[in-house]
Design an enzyme around this catalytic site. Structure first.
Site, PDB file in Angstrom:
ATOM      1  N   LYS A  39      72.704  66.945  33.350  1.00 32.22           N
ATOM      2  CA  LYS A  39      73.802  65.966  33.301  1.00 32.22           C
ATOM      3  C   LYS A  39      74.870  66.284  34.336  1.00 32.22           C
ATOM      4  CE  LYS A  39      73.000  65.226  28.359  1.00 32.22           C
ATOM      5  NZ  LYS A  39      73.412  65.580  26.988  1.00 32.22           N
ATOM      6  N   GLN A  87      77.384  68.287  22.795  1.00 33.19           N
ATOM      7  CA  GLN A  87      75.957  68.581  22.940  1.00 33.19           C
ATOM      8  C   GLN A  87      75.397  69.021  21.591  1.00 33.19           C
ATOM      9  OE1 GLN A  87      74.208  68.146  25.834  1.00 33.19           O
ATOM     10  NE2 GLN A  87      72.362  68.560  24.654  1.00 33.19           N
ATOM     11  N   ASP A  93      78.899  58.492  24.696  1.00 32.87           N
ATOM     12  CA  ASP A  93      77.598  58.520  24.015  1.00 32.87           C
ATOM     13  C   ASP A  93      77.456  57.335  23.065  1.00 32.87           C
ATOM     14  OD1 ASP A  93      75.629  60.294  24.680  1.00 32.87           O
ATOM     15  OD2 ASP A  93      76.371  61.935  23.440  1.00 32.87           O
TER      16      ASP A  93
END
Length: 940
Positions: free
Chosen positions: A54, A98, A123
């Site tokens: 990422k 995460q 997200d």
């Protein structure tokens, strides 16, 4: 044979498009950036790999990735605190946690994720974004990355953006991250969606019906080839790891679909790996960049606000202000803030109808060009007022609610003294008001109370310091000011070290290192009581505090002093608030407040007294402007309220600056200058604009037929007394004479600064058409860019529509703004320039005391400050009975004082009242409250 949908290819296309978008934004706004913060708890190796990917992709497109790595011992509260910090960091545009968390403590991951601000939830997993997606509010939703990637792959592979519409979509799996949101996303793209899960009985038959099959079940090769409808699009979201048992061999990844079998039947299929995985990362970065643009460029780049204006119901005759205010239901302040581009984390609510706005807005929108800057001033008023505040509100309502332009009004906070005395409130009037009226006029958010506390702490420090110096010998005084710790060190605070520096002494950490002579010089301020200019204040009209004796208690040992109270808004700290550009600037200005002179003739400051930082602490929250609204739902900043005679009488620079950024390049900020234009407008230009660096686009000069008749030779207008017939009947001669004197001179004054002038003729019910049209004609003849009759008091924004159009037109003309005088002129010449150019005087006459003060201030280095004339607002002269535009007079300057912290010198022209008194029948007789409903009545 199915076509393979390459996630690697399409994800790169997404990243290329996002990279180009970001590059274009940076060309227009060089300081722009998009920042993704990844929060990791622990050190899982697989998480490290995903995070690395990422961060790498984020950097490739020119954005910035930031890893916040926390130890595995992190607790829930520590993790939540980190999320809150990132929420409040305006340099962060996207936040992800995460998962899974690698922690030794029990942490509710869903609760932590839900703490992420919805605008930073790139997200798309918070309850708010999930709920909006479920409800179909697609324009207000950040799409979860994996479902978003799935949709994009279907659209790109088939070449049809509307491919999903009308298709049977079957989703295997109901997880909160993929299955459930994918079902909602595809449904709201008009697919007929079915969710299957572990309890579905006919799962094979359901799959065979699917035109689009999305599989996220978490089982290797769960879906067989004969489950798939011929020609279907198959999106395999599964990642199943088969660990290698032989040394040197790599783990293998498998999807939830038996790919080889499915390829024989399906029309399109994603591989694993190389399918959905890269798309998830690409969509995460796309969401981050889009949110960065939305957050950082809103209020400027997005153009016109999407704002819900409030409708008014008009009644004739016009009811009292409080009745009108109460009839309108204000918007929730959170709603208004969102409409005008203020982020929720930039807002501190004080109830539901007012809030403070963080100065972080200025940092977030620093790239946005300012809007047009309009100042509302007036001709020399009658004691009844001519409606500047009402015009400010009415003009803002017209520009916003009727012309649909971005607009902010910026006005002063009223003192509670006049509210309970004789003047009443100051929220505008009629159908052009700031609401809720009672909250506007009473307490607001406590800024004036903070100023009172800070002012009086400084006053207490002055008298306490004189007391202790007068009652202690040199050595005990020094020892108590700089006490010794257990190690024998006399540690000096930062403010004490600053005094050392001003005295030219070495910057020591231990007071023991000073010589005996240095200790005495440092410890003794030697304040001359006769020179003290700092008074205590309170926000109540109280005539019996105009002169008091203090120190009468037995503990003060006879150290008495004669002094006085001022009204709170007369405090120099209020003027500092209005003129400051930041909290740091405020602290610097507070440090420079001169409260007295020493017996040696040196200025004694707040910093010398050691109280600078304590005062700044008390004032910390006051620097943030207060957000309210007009009767028609347009935004208002209410901030600061300095006196317009001994101070400059303007709302704050910070409110204007924040508003100018929020309205954007094509928007408008309407601010008000207190008293007549000869006082308020002149100070606005020469003091406020000098310190703010802002340049005005237009002046609105408010005039009334009533005031013009008075200046044309009409009888005196007395507050509380009935108007004479000259003001109730048509009288063209008086109106004409007033136009040719006061109106002419005020227009000329405004034009001296190079700014176009629009005259607003504020219509009263007693005015005739002939009188009104005469004012319009005369105003244009005397140099106004335009002149318009306005009826905002009776008709709200609609009544000021012509005025708004005229003002907006005037702002299109390039102003040639300039100050009246340079700062390097001697103080006496700056005063004389204002007297000659603005008031029409032949010159000035200084009293001996005034001359002595000018010499002292010049010697002390204050001669480069601008001038703030303290003069009656009812005449160009020092005599309030002299109306029109007198000439051939000399302006007497009886005294001169310095507001060094605020940053101006103020000459006193006549006596200045700084503590109002209560009349025989004050307003408080009429103010009541219903103890059941808590409704307030009697304000006006």
């Amino acid at each position: 044979m199915a076509k393979i949908i390459s996630g690697l290819e399409y994800s790169q296309k997404v990243l290329n498009d996002v990279g180009e978008q970001l590059k274009k934004v940076k060309l227009e706004t060089p300081d722009f950036n998009a920042v993704l913060a990844i929060v990791q708890v622990g050190n899982r190796s697989d998480s490290n790999v995903y995070i690395g990917s990422k961060l790498k992709k984020t950097a490739e497109i020119g954005a910035q990735g930031m890893l916040v790595k926390l130890p595995e011992t992190t607790t829930q509260s520590q993790l939540e605190a980190e999320i809150e910090r990132l929420n409040n960091d305006n340099n962060v545009d996207g936040i992800i946690v995460q998962l899974p968390l690698d922690t030794t403590n029990q942490i509710d991951a869903d609760s932590v994720v839900d703490m992420i601000h919805p605008l930073k939830d790139v997200d798309g997993l918070t309850r708010e974004n999930a709920g909006r997606l479920f409800r179909g509010e697609l324009d207000k939703t950040i799409f979860p990355c994996t479902p978003f990637g799935c949709l994009y792959l279907v659209q790109q592979a088939t070449g049809d953006p509307n491919y999903v519409s009308g298709k049977n979509v079957v989703v295997l799996g109901r997880s909160k991250i993929v299955g459930s949101p994918a079902a909602s996303l595809f449904m709201w793209h008009h697919g007929t969606t079915t969710i299957c899960h572990s309890k579905t009985k006919d799962i094979k038959e359901q799959c065979q019906k699917a035109d689009i099959l999305i599989v996220a079940i978490g089982k290797k090769h769960f879906v067989k080839g004969d489950w798939i409808k011929p020609g279907a699009v198959v999106i395999d979201c599964g990642i199943n790891v088969e660990e290698a048992h032989e040394e040197g061999k790599k783990n293998k990844l498998f999807g939830d679909v038996d790919t080889e079998a499915a390829k024989q039947v399906a029309g399109y299929i994603t591989p694993v790996p190389g399918g959905v995985g890269p798309m998830t990362v690409a969509m995460l970065i796309r969401n981050t960049v889009e949110q960065a643009i939305r957050r950082r460029l809103r209020g400027g780049k997005e153009g016109r606000w999407s704002i819900n204006y409030l409708k008014q119901s008009f009644v004739s005759p016009v009811p009292s202000d409080i009745v009108i205010s109460r009839q309108q239901v204000p918007k929730n302040i959170l709603t208004l803030a969102d409409e005008v581009g203020i982020m929720e984390n930039e807002l501190d609510q004080y109830g539901k109808k007012k809030a403070k706005v963080s100065l972080e807005v200025l940092k977030r929108l620093e790239h946005v060009k300012n809007g047009k800057y309009i100042v509302v001033a007036g001709i020399t008023p009658t004691p009844l007022g001519e409606g500047k505040s009402t015009t400010t509100m009415g003009l803002s309502q017209a520009i916003g609610a009727h012309l649909h332009k971005n607009v902010f009004a910026c006005v002063r906070q009223p003192s509670q003294g006049p509210t309970f005395g004789i003047k009443g409130g100051a929220a505008g009037g009629g159908y052009a008001q700031c609401i809720p009226m009672e909250e506007f006029n009473l307490h607001l958010t406590g800024d004036i109370h903070a100023i009172t506390a800070a002012n009086n702490l400084l006053a207490a420090a002055i008298d306490a310091r004189m007391f202790h110096e007068n009652t202690q010998q040199d050595e005990p005084l020094f020892n108590r000011l700089c006490p010794q710790n257990k190690q024998g060190v006399r540690t000096m605070s930062a403010v004490q070290k600053r005094r050392l520096s001003r005295l030219g002494f070495p910057a020591v950490d231990d007071g023991n290192q000073l010589t005996p002579e240095q200790r005495v010089k440092w410890a003794r301020l030697n304040i001359d009581p006769k020179t003290i200019t700092w008074n205590r204040v309170m926000d109540t009209n109280d005539r019996f505090l105009r002169g008091i004796d203090i120190g009468e208690g037995p503990q003060e040992k006879g150290h008495t002093r004669h002094t006085q109270f001022d009204i709170a808004v007369a405090s120099e700290i209020m003027a500092i608030l209005a003129l400051t550009n930041s909290l740091a600037d405020m602290r610097d200005r507070i440090s420079k407040i001169v409260v007295a002179s020493s017996k040696e003739g040196e200025p004694v400051t707040a910093d010398d007294l050691g109280v600078t930082d304590a005062l700044t602490v008390l004032m910390r929250d006051t620097v943030r402007p207060n957000l309210m609204q007009t009767l028609e739902g347009t935004p208002v900043f209410v901030h600061a309220g300095p006196f317009a005679n001994i101070a400059h009488g303007q709302s704050s620079i910070l409110a204007d600056k924040v508003a100018l950024k929020l309205v954007g390049e094509n928007g408008y900020v309407v601010t008000e200058a207190g008293f007549g234009a000869d006082i308020g407008m002149e100070k606005f230009f020469n003091i406020k604009c000098r310190y703010s660096g802002l340049q005005p686009s237009a002046v609105v000069l408010v005039a009334t037929v009533r005031a013009l008749k008075m200046h044309g030779g009409g009888p005196a207008v007395v507050a509380g007394a009935p108007l004479k017939h000259e003001y109730l009947d048509e009288n063209i001669e008086l109106v004409s004479a007033g136009c040719d004197s006061n109106l002419r001179k005020q227009i000329e004054n405004a034009r001296k600064f190079g700014v176009p002038v629009v005259v607003c003729v504020n219509r009263f019910s007693t005015d005739t058409e002939k009188e009104l049209q005469l004012v319009v004609e005369k105003a244009k003849k005397h140099g106004a860019h335009n002149a318009v009759v306005s009826e905002h008091w009776a008709k709200g924004g609609a009544g000021a529509l012509d005025l708004a159009k005229a003002v907006l037109d005037a702002t299109e003309f390039k102003s040639d703004f300039k100050f009246l005088y340079p700062l390097d002129l001697p103080l006496e010449e700056k005063i004389a320039t204002i007297a000659r150019e603005i008031y029409g005087a032949d010159g000035i006459e200084l009293s001996p005391e005034a001359k002595e003060k000018l010499e002292r201030y010049t010697k002390q280095g204050f001669d480069k400050l601008p001038i703030c004339m303290a003069k009656t607002q009812y005449s160009f002269t020092h005599d309030p009975s002299k109306k029109g535009a007198p000439t051939g007079f000399v302006l007497p300057i009886r005294d001169v004082r310095a507001s060094v912290g605020a940053g101006f010198i103020y000459p006193l022209v006549g006596e200045m009242m700084t503590m109002p008194g209560l009349s025989t029948r004050p307003c408080f007789f009429d103010i009541t409250i219903d103890p059941v409903t808590e409704q307030i009545d009697g304000l006006f």
